[in-house]
Design a protein around this motif. Structure first.
Motif, PDB file in Angstrom:
ATOM      1  N   LEU A 194       0.805  -1.214   0.000  1.00  0.00           N
ATOM      2  CA  LEU A 194       0.000   0.000   0.000  1.00  0.00           C
ATOM      3  C   LEU A 194       0.842   1.270   0.000  1.00  0.00           C
ATOM      4  O   LEU A 194       0.308   2.366   0.137  1.00  0.00           O
ATOM      5  CB  LEU A 194      -0.933  -0.010   1.209  1.00  0.00           C
ATOM      6  N   GLY A 195       2.154   1.121  -0.146  1.00  0.00           N
ATOM      7  CA  GLY A 195       3.040   2.271  -0.178  1.00  0.00           C
ATOM      8  C   GLY A 195       4.472   1.814  -0.361  1.00  0.00           C
ATOM      9  O   GLY A 195       4.763   0.618  -0.398  1.00  0.00           O
ATOM     10  N   GLN A 196       5.396   2.756  -0.472  1.00  0.00           N
ATOM     11  CA  GLN A 196       6.802   2.426  -0.661  1.00  0.00           C
ATOM     12  C   GLN A 196       7.510   2.114   0.654  1.00  0.00           C
ATOM     13  O   GLN A 196       8.559   1.489   0.654  1.00  0.00           O
ATOM     14  CB  GLN A 196       7.515   3.558  -1.390  1.00  0.00           C
ATOM     15  N   PHE A 197       6.959   2.574   1.754  1.00  0.00           N
ATOM     16  CA  PHE A 197       7.512   2.234   3.070  1.00  0.00           C
ATOM     17  C   PHE A 197       6.379   2.297   4.082  1.00  0.00           C
ATOM     18  O   PHE A 197       5.306   2.852   3.819  1.00  0.00           O
ATOM     19  CB  PHE A 197       8.655   3.175   3.467  1.00  0.00           C
ATOM     20  N   ALA A 198       6.624   1.691   5.227  1.00  0.00           N
ATOM     21  CA  ALA A 198       5.613   1.670   6.286  1.00  0.00           C
ATOM     22  C   ALA A 198       6.225   2.184   7.579  1.00  0.00           C
ATOM     23  O   ALA A 198       7.348   1.824   7.941  1.00  0.00           O
ATOM     24  CB  ALA A 198       5.077   0.255   6.499  1.00  0.00           C
ATOM     25  N   ASP A 199       5.485   3.042   8.257  1.00  0.00           N
ATOM     26  CA  ASP A 199       5.887   3.494   9.581  1.00  0.00           C
ATOM     27  C   ASP A 199       5.154   2.658  10.623  1.00  0.00           C
ATOM     28  O   ASP A 199       3.924   2.509  10.571  1.00  0.00           O
ATOM     29  CB  ASP A 199       5.557   4.972   9.767  1.00  0.00           C
ATOM     30  N   MET A 200       5.925   2.093  11.561  1.00  0.00           N
ATOM     31  CA  MET A 200       5.374   1.237  12.605  1.00  0.00           C
ATOM     32  C   MET A 200       5.635   1.865  13.973  1.00  0.00           C
ATOM     33  O   MET A 200       6.688   2.470  14.195  1.00  0.00           O
ATOM     34  CB  MET A 200       6.021  -0.153  12.601  1.00  0.00           C
ATOM     35  N   PHE A 201       4.690   1.694  14.879  1.00  0.00           N
ATOM     36  CA  PHE A 201       4.883   2.187  16.239  1.00  0.00           C
ATOM     37  C   PHE A 201       4.254   1.200  17.210  1.00  0.00           C
ATOM     38  O   PHE A 201       3.089   0.823  17.041  1.00  0.00           O
ATOM     39  CB  PHE A 201       4.249   3.570  16.430  1.00  0.00           C
ATOM     40  N   VAL A 202       5.027   0.756  18.200  1.00  0.00           N
ATOM     41  CA  VAL A 202       4.504  -0.095  19.270  1.00  0.00           C
ATOM     42  C   VAL A 202       4.176   0.794  20.459  1.00  0.00           C
ATOM     43  O   VAL A 202       5.058   1.435  21.038  1.00  0.00           O
ATOM     44  CB  VAL A 202       5.517  -1.178  19.676  1.00  0.00           C
ATOM     45  N   SER A 203       2.895   0.864  20.792  1.00  0.00           N
ATOM     46  CA  SER A 203       2.422   1.686  21.909  1.00  0.00           C
ATOM     47  C   SER A 203       2.096   0.764  23.076  1.00  0.00           C
ATOM     48  O   SER A 203       1.334  -0.197  22.916  1.00  0.00           O
ATOM     49  CB  SER A 203       1.177   2.470  21.481  1.00  0.00           C
TER      50      SER A 203
END
Length: 264
Positions: A194-203
């Motif tokens: 769905l994109g060229q990169f993915a931003d991930m965050f563990v909350s």
């Protein structure tokens, strides 16, 4: 349950020089990339999550036998229009990927077959880069996983995207945001991303989610809008419930444990 004292740290802990905090609390510098195997799965016809849980236990037993040295997460959708029932992510350092993959090819086929009897999955091999870490996961091994795919705007260079990321991480540090943040790039496998990169965050918990919501509502949205208008177009963040399935037996991931693992 082992507690992740260092959080979800996909970086080498061989020496103190591997991680510096000169730019502020939580900033991981230098960033060390690792491999991320991702499986996007849907239940097969007639199967339930109970069927998958039974197959998952076979995988956990095999992981124990083979001393699987990855960080393995199971994600289930919380917020988002997601065409998958669950997602698996398994992180490994590059220098362990080949040996681990060969072990599963030679010894884990029964467990894998049981999983594929319960679910059908799209698989991909990705590169994950952790650049912020400022929280341990709770002792029960659960948290929230925020995932957002993005593509640079036309004419925006990779250097500009990287600079924007550094500014974002610096803001996380300045605000003392709790959690761990990384950026992922596809390598092999499913190309209909769905994109060229993915931003991930563990909350780590609901308090962290609520604090993020309040920040966005009280002005943080302006930075988000500016990023979407001028740097990269993103699809919007999906949120998953995260359960830790496996933790490393050796400290490649800056992990310290205070009690037995989920599968002990």
């Amino acid at each position: 349950m082992r507690k992740l004292i260092c959080g979800v740290a996909f970086v080498m802990a061989a020496s103190a020089a591997s991680i510096t905090w000169a730019q502020g609390p939580g900033i991981v510098d230098p960033v060390r990339p690792v491999a991320a195997n991702i499986y996007l799965c849907t239940l097969n016809a007639g199967k339930t999550m109970a069927d998958f849980d039974a197959a998952q236990q076979m995988w956990l037993n095999a992981a124990e036998e083979g001393e699987h040295n990855g960080i393995t997460f199971r994600l289930t959708p919380r917020y988002g229009n997601i065409p998958f029932d669950l997602v698996w992510i398994d992180y490994l350092p590059f220098d362990q990927l080949a040996q681990s993959s060969e072990w599963w090819d030679n010894n884990g086929q029964a467990a894998i077959a049981a999983i594929l009897d319960a679910v059908s999955c799209r698989s991909s091999l990705n590169t994950n880069r952790l650049d912020y870490l400022n929280e341990a996961l709770p002792e029960d091994g659960t948290a929230f996983f925020l995932w957002n795919w993005c593509t640079p705007r036309e004419g925006v260079t990779g250097a500009a995207v990287a600079a924007s990321r550094r500014e974002f991480v610096q803001r996380l540090s300045d605000l003392g945001v709790r959690g761990a943040s990384s950026r992922m790039f596809p390598f092999l496998g499913s190309r209909n991303r769905l994109g060229q990169f993915a931003d991930m965050f563990v909350s780590p918990d609901w308090n962290a989610i609520a604090a993020y919501h309040e920040y966005e509502a009280n002005g943080g949205w302006r930075l988000t809008a500016d990023y979407n208008d001028n740097v990269a177009q993103c699809i919007g963040t999906n949120v998953y419930d995260l359960t830790v399935l496996n933790l490393p037996h050796t400290p490649w991931a800056c992990l310290l444990y205070t009690s037995p693992s989920p599968r002990d």
